[in-house]
Design an enzyme around this catalytic site. Structure first.
Site, PDB file in Angstrom:
ATOM      1  N   ASP A 122       5.373  29.153  40.178  1.00  0.00           N
ATOM      2  CA  ASP A 122       4.412  30.202  40.520  1.00  0.00           C
ATOM      3  C   ASP A 122       3.402  29.729  41.561  1.00  0.00           C
ATOM      4  O   ASP A 122       2.592  30.520  42.037  1.00  0.00           O
ATOM      5  CB  ASP A 122       3.675  30.683  39.264  1.00  0.00           C
ATOM      6  N   ASP A 132      -3.323  27.903  46.121  1.00  0.00           N
ATOM      7  CA  ASP A 132      -3.642  27.729  44.710  1.00  0.00           C
ATOM      8  C   ASP A 132      -3.652  26.248  44.343  1.00  0.00           C
ATOM      9  O   ASP A 132      -2.898  25.775  43.500  1.00  0.00           O
ATOM     10  CB  ASP A 132      -2.632  28.491  43.841  1.00  0.00           C
TER      11      ASP A 132
END
Length: 319
Positions: A122, A132
């Site tokens: 992810d 991220d």
């Protein structure tokens, strides 16, 4: 807020190390106190706006595969074809294209001394951009087992295991696409990853050293470079700063022959491709430095050192 500050710093630093990264657009403090159970709380809360070419993650495909939504998987492949990879005509083509981008991405991390920290599916996107960041770190010196995340006790995402982790992630993407594509073309596309990574690592290491890639022997020189860095435990940022741009002005006296003789001999045969760094010292973003930047922000709302650091990255391109 600290997480946002860390990402702004990392994205700017990686950009100037030649890494394909998301960009931090703005960081807005909300005035709320945020409870975080894995770090000191309460902490100042903020919203980070990030710019990417794509936010389409490997996990996006995994979700549709879990529900066996082959129609949505086909729609995702078509979306990637229209927006990112016009050469794609079938799912295996998409896997190959993503493998090439992913190989280039992780190779650039290795040349930058960047440890992502949490390389789950992810946190990987189809355009190969870093995003991220989470508990990232930069190497102070070469250590294959160096990890970024305090919870990565087994070294799953250790520095030297990042290429392997990316290959595993691509395998999960291939499994998703197997619902709409035959196995053999997917396997062939997946097998291209290792070769693509090895070629990309040579490109990025020579780019960081500002050397021209020789017609032969580039991969051997890169292997020797990593071996010498491991044995000598030389400072990682200093090494690339000191040796960038050719042997004519490299600081030979700081790298003793007892550990560096073979590497210096190979380096002397390389041709420079780019100017020497203009600054005396490289720009760095080591773990303790981030804490030193955060302290005046949290104590006195003083952002001056943070801003000066970002400007320093701009001035010391590829430092």
């Amino acid at each position: 807020m600290l997480g946002g500050v860390r990402e702004v710093l990392a994205s700017r630093y990686l950009e100037h190390l030649g890494v394909n990264t998301s960009r931090s657009f703005c960081l807005i403090e909300t005035g709320e106190e945020l409870q975080r159970h894995d770090e000191p709380s309460p902490t100042r809360s903020a919203v980070l706006t990030r710019l990417n070419h794509s936010h389409l993650r490997f996990g996006t495909f995994q979700r549709q595969a879990f529900f066996e939504r082959t129609d949505n998987l086909e729609a995702l492949v078509d979306y990637c074809r229209r927006h990112f990879y016009p050469e794609v005509t079938r799912p295996a083509d998409l896997l190959r294209a993503v493998a090439i981008r992913s190989a280039d991405a992780v190779a650039s991390w290795m040349a930058a001394g960047f440890v992502h920290g949490v390389m789950n599916t992810d946190n990987m996107n189809v355009t190969g951009e870093v995003f991220d960041f989470g508990p990232y770190r930069f190497l102070p010196y070469y250590d294959p087992a160096f990890t970024a995340a305090y919870f990565d006790h087994g070294g799953l995402y250790a520095f030297a295991r990042q290429p392997e982790a990316m290959g595993w992630n691509l395998g999960q993407l291939a499994q998703c696409l197997s619902l709409i594509e035959a196995d053999q073309p997917l396997i062939a596309a997946l097998e291209s990853y290792v070769e693509q990574y090895e070629a990309a690592l040579v490109r990025h290491m020579f780019r960081r050293l500002r050397l021209a890639i020789p017609a032969r022997g580039g991969a051997a020189f890169v292997k020797l470079t990593f071996e010498t860095l491991r044995e000598s435990r030389a400072n990682w940022p200093d090494f690339f700063h000191d040796w960038a741009g050719g042997p004519s002005s490299a600081p030979l006296q700081d790298y003793p022959d007892v550990q560096w003789r073979e590497w210096k001999r190979a380096y002397a045969d390389c041709e420079p491709e780019g100017p020497r760094p203009e600054t005396d010292r490289p720009a760095t973003l080591l773990y303790d430095e981030i804490g030193a930047l955060w302290a005046p922000i949290v104590d006195n709302d003083d952002w001056s050192t943070f801003r000066d650091t970002l400007e320093g990255f701009d001035r010391r391109l590829y430092g």
